[in-house]
Design an enzyme around this catalytic site. Sequence first.
Site, PDB file in Angstrom:
ATOM      1  N   HIS A 130       0.869  -1.181   0.000  1.00 29.84           N
ATOM      2  CA  HIS A 130       0.000   0.000   0.000  1.00 29.84           C
ATOM      3  C   HIS A 130       0.907   1.233   0.000  1.00 29.84           C
ATOM      4  O   HIS A 130       2.029   1.190   0.511  1.00 29.84           O
ATOM      5  CB  HIS A 130      -0.846  -0.036   1.278  1.00 29.84           C
ATOM      6  CG  HIS A 130      -1.877   1.046   1.383  1.00 29.84           C
ATOM      7  ND1 HIS A 130      -1.579   2.312   1.823  1.00 29.84           N
ATOM      8  CD2 HIS A 130      -3.198   1.045   1.122  1.00 29.84           C
ATOM      9  CE1 HIS A 130      -2.680   3.048   1.833  1.00 29.84           C
ATOM     10  NE2 HIS A 130      -3.684   2.297   1.406  1.00 29.84           N
ATOM     11  N   ASP A 207       3.431  -3.776   8.179  1.00 34.32           N
ATOM     12  CA  ASP A 207       2.175  -3.070   7.960  1.00 34.32           C
ATOM     13  C   ASP A 207       1.057  -4.094   8.207  1.00 34.32           C
ATOM     14  O   ASP A 207       0.792  -4.955   7.382  1.00 34.32           O
ATOM     15  CB  ASP A 207       2.133  -2.530   6.525  1.00 34.32           C
ATOM     16  CG  ASP A 207       0.779  -1.931   6.168  1.00 34.32           C
ATOM     17  OD1 ASP A 207      -0.166  -2.047   6.962  1.00 34.32           O
ATOM     18  OD2 ASP A 207       0.676  -1.352   5.061  1.00 34.32           O
ATOM     19  N   GLN A 210      -4.173  -4.738   7.128  1.00 36.41           N
ATOM     20  CA  GLN A 210      -5.157  -5.704   6.618  1.00 36.41           C
ATOM     21  C   GLN A 210      -5.071  -7.049   7.333  1.00 36.41           C
ATOM     22  O   GLN A 210      -5.833  -7.963   7.010  1.00 36.41           O
ATOM     23  CB  GLN A 210      -4.960  -5.921   5.104  1.00 36.41           C
ATOM     24  CG  GLN A 210      -5.207  -4.694   4.263  1.00 36.41           C
ATOM     25  CD  GLN A 210      -6.663  -4.253   4.247  1.00 36.41           C
ATOM     26  OE1 GLN A 210      -7.566  -4.984   4.640  1.00 36.41           O
ATOM     27  NE2 GLN A 210      -6.907  -3.035   3.799  1.00 36.41           N
ATOM     28  N   LYS A 233     -10.294  -0.558  10.538  1.00 34.83           N
ATOM     29  CA  LYS A 233     -10.470  -1.690   9.622  1.00 34.83           C
ATOM     30  C   LYS A 233     -10.909  -2.948  10.378  1.00 34.83           C
ATOM     31  O   LYS A 233     -11.150  -3.987   9.782  1.00 34.83           O
ATOM     32  CB  LYS A 233      -9.189  -1.958   8.850  1.00 34.83           C
ATOM     33  CG  LYS A 233      -8.858  -0.859   7.838  1.00 34.83           C
ATOM     34  CD  LYS A 233      -7.639  -1.227   7.028  1.00 34.83           C
ATOM     35  CE  LYS A 233      -7.071  -0.040   6.281  1.00 34.83           C
ATOM     36  NZ  LYS A 233      -7.905   0.403   5.180  1.00 34.83           N
ATOM     37  N   CYS A 371      -4.801   2.327  -3.702  1.00 34.52           N
ATOM     38  CA  CYS A 371      -3.587   2.894  -3.101  1.00 34.52           C
ATOM     39  C   CYS A 371      -2.418   1.915  -3.207  1.00 34.52           C
ATOM     40  O   CYS A 371      -1.615   1.786  -2.262  1.00 34.52           O
ATOM     41  CB  CYS A 371      -3.804   3.298  -1.640  1.00 34.52           C
ATOM     42  SG  CYS A 371      -4.894   4.702  -1.499  1.00 34.52           S
TER      43      CYS A 371
HETATM   44  N1  7TS Z   1      -1.673  -0.449   4.668  1.00 32.07           N
HETATM   45  C1  7TS Z   1      -2.571  -1.230   4.058  1.00 32.07           C
HETATM   46  C2  7TS Z   1      -2.185  -2.612   3.657  1.00 32.07           C
HETATM   47  C3  7TS Z   1      -3.852  -0.748   3.825  1.00 32.07           C
HETATM   48  O1  7TS Z   1      -4.745  -1.536   3.231  1.00 32.07           O
HETATM   49  C4  7TS Z   1      -4.193   0.572   4.233  1.00 32.07           C
HETATM   50  C5  7TS Z   1      -5.531   1.178   3.928  1.00 32.07           C
HETATM   51  C6  7TS Z   1      -3.227   1.335   4.886  1.00 32.07           C
HETATM   52  C7  7TS Z   1      -1.965   0.800   5.076  1.00 32.07           C
HETATM   53  C8  7TS Z   1      -3.496   2.707   5.409  1.00 32.07           C
HETATM   54  O2  7TS Z   1      -4.330   2.638   6.515  1.00 32.07           O
HETATM   55  P1  7TS Z   1      -4.853   3.978   7.235  1.00 32.07           P
HETATM   56  O3  7TS Z   1      -5.826   3.491   8.253  1.00 32.07           O
HETATM   57  O4  7TS Z   1      -3.678   4.662   7.799  1.00 32.07           O
HETATM   58  O5  7TS Z   1      -5.495   4.787   6.151  1.00 32.07           O
HETATM   59  N2  7TS Z   1      -6.196   0.571   2.866  1.00 32.07           N
HETATM   60  C9  7TS Z   1      -7.299   1.027   2.226  1.00 32.07           C
HETATM   61  C10 7TS Z   1      -7.943   0.277   1.245  1.00 32.07           C
HETATM   62  O6  7TS Z   1      -7.591  -0.835   0.854  1.00 32.07           O
HETATM   63  N3  7TS Z   1      -8.996   0.977   0.794  1.00 32.07           N
HETATM   64  O7  7TS Z   1      -9.070   2.139   1.450  1.00 32.07           O
HETATM   65  C11 7TS Z   1      -8.010   2.169   2.360  1.00 32.07           C
END
Ligand code: 7TS
Length: 413
Positions: A130, A207, A210, A233, A371
């Site tokens: 990501h 990371d 997910q 999430k 992303c």
């Molecule tokens: N890493 C992964 C693997 C992700 O899927 C996401 C967000 C992030 C980092 C960032 O997370 P945040 O909470 O800091 O924004 N992924 C997604 C997605 O798949 N669709 O919208 C956001």
Amino acid sequence: MPAAPAHSTLDIQKIRTQFPALQQTVHGKPLIYLDNAATTQKPQAVLDALTHYYQYDNANVHRGVHTLAERATFALEATRRSVQQFIRATDTAEIIFTSGTTASINLVAATYGQTQVQAGDEIIISHMEHHANIVPWQMLCQAKRAVLKVIPINKKGRLMLSTLANLLTSKTKIVAIGYVSNVLGTINPLKEIIQQAHTQGAIVVVDGAQAVPHLPIDVQELDCDFLAFSAHKAYGPTGVGVLYGKKALLEDMPPYQGGGEMTQQVTLSHTTYNDLPYRFEAGTPNIAGIIAWQEALNFIKQVGYKTLMAHENKLLNYAADLLSSLKKIRIIGTAPNKIGVLSFVVEGMHHLDVGMLLDANGIAVRTGHGCAQPLIDLLKIEGIVRASFAIYNTKEEVEQFVTEVTRIVQKKA
Ligand code: 7TS
């Protein structure tokens, strides 16, 4: 037609009643929410905890002696202990509250990275990351004139792990890797990666954005050095997350942002810093969000990861079987070890059009590059349509989703 999964012991309808957002209609159709990898819906207990805090306990934390301040501080620190136990960290000092995964990764890059990475050093990421696990490392490499290396992936969407041994050198300082890909759903062999990285003296930043919604995590068993994840999430509020770090590493890191709460003593010429974890928590945190996160952790504990994974896997396999029988559909990401993420392209159709047609029928999916543009470019596609499952999704929803996709594909033919 493949057999529909049976929910013998799991009462999904009962679980669904806990989620008010799922009770609505969209464009006159019952909402089918399949955008869980972007963010999940929240159970009533989380919403109640947010309201309760603002209604009764609203006060700043760690700074007042009055009753409300003590209640807020106690509840916030209770969540810290819960998170510590949830990921099996040894110490609450290792749990730093942030605004989410993105902030957590940036924190490591700006502190550990800033002091430990020098010109000519190497950082390794993978081709399925990501942007949150690419851009901070790119920025660090640019600032330090370090080199960013990439673990390639194969056609199924698995890491080509045999390349790691060659990529790792004595100059590798950091391996930053997603536990689970948000586009492919692939679960990466983290333990193996961590072991190999450690053998070369590199630290590993995971990371976990997910992973936490689907897999139990034991940071001691994994032996990861840092783990970043978000609450939203995994049924929790937005704007809250954690950076887990091994205490010995955190102790040696310079502070990140300066401000209130991260200090011990401030004079106009000099500042000494607070102990862990507060040293990395400058300013007023998302108090309500952190407190309400507790309820999301409770929810996952009550359901149990085993049940959660089994249910989501059934939905994934059912949906993948149904969709793959359709002409013009290409599933993206077919690794054997996956979480409930099903990305696909409809040949000859733009992903945004598919997304809008599904939305017109009350079905929420993600469309676009997710992303993860380097991955999308590698796959030579413009973007994906992504259905992602949570514990509250049902086989009937999967069937309705597949029916609508079928209609869209047939209209196009
Ligand atoms: N890493 C992964 C693997 C992700 O899927 C996401 C967000 C992030 C980092 C960032 O997370 P945040 O909470 O800091 O924004 N992924 C997604 C997605 O798949 N669709 O919208 C956001």
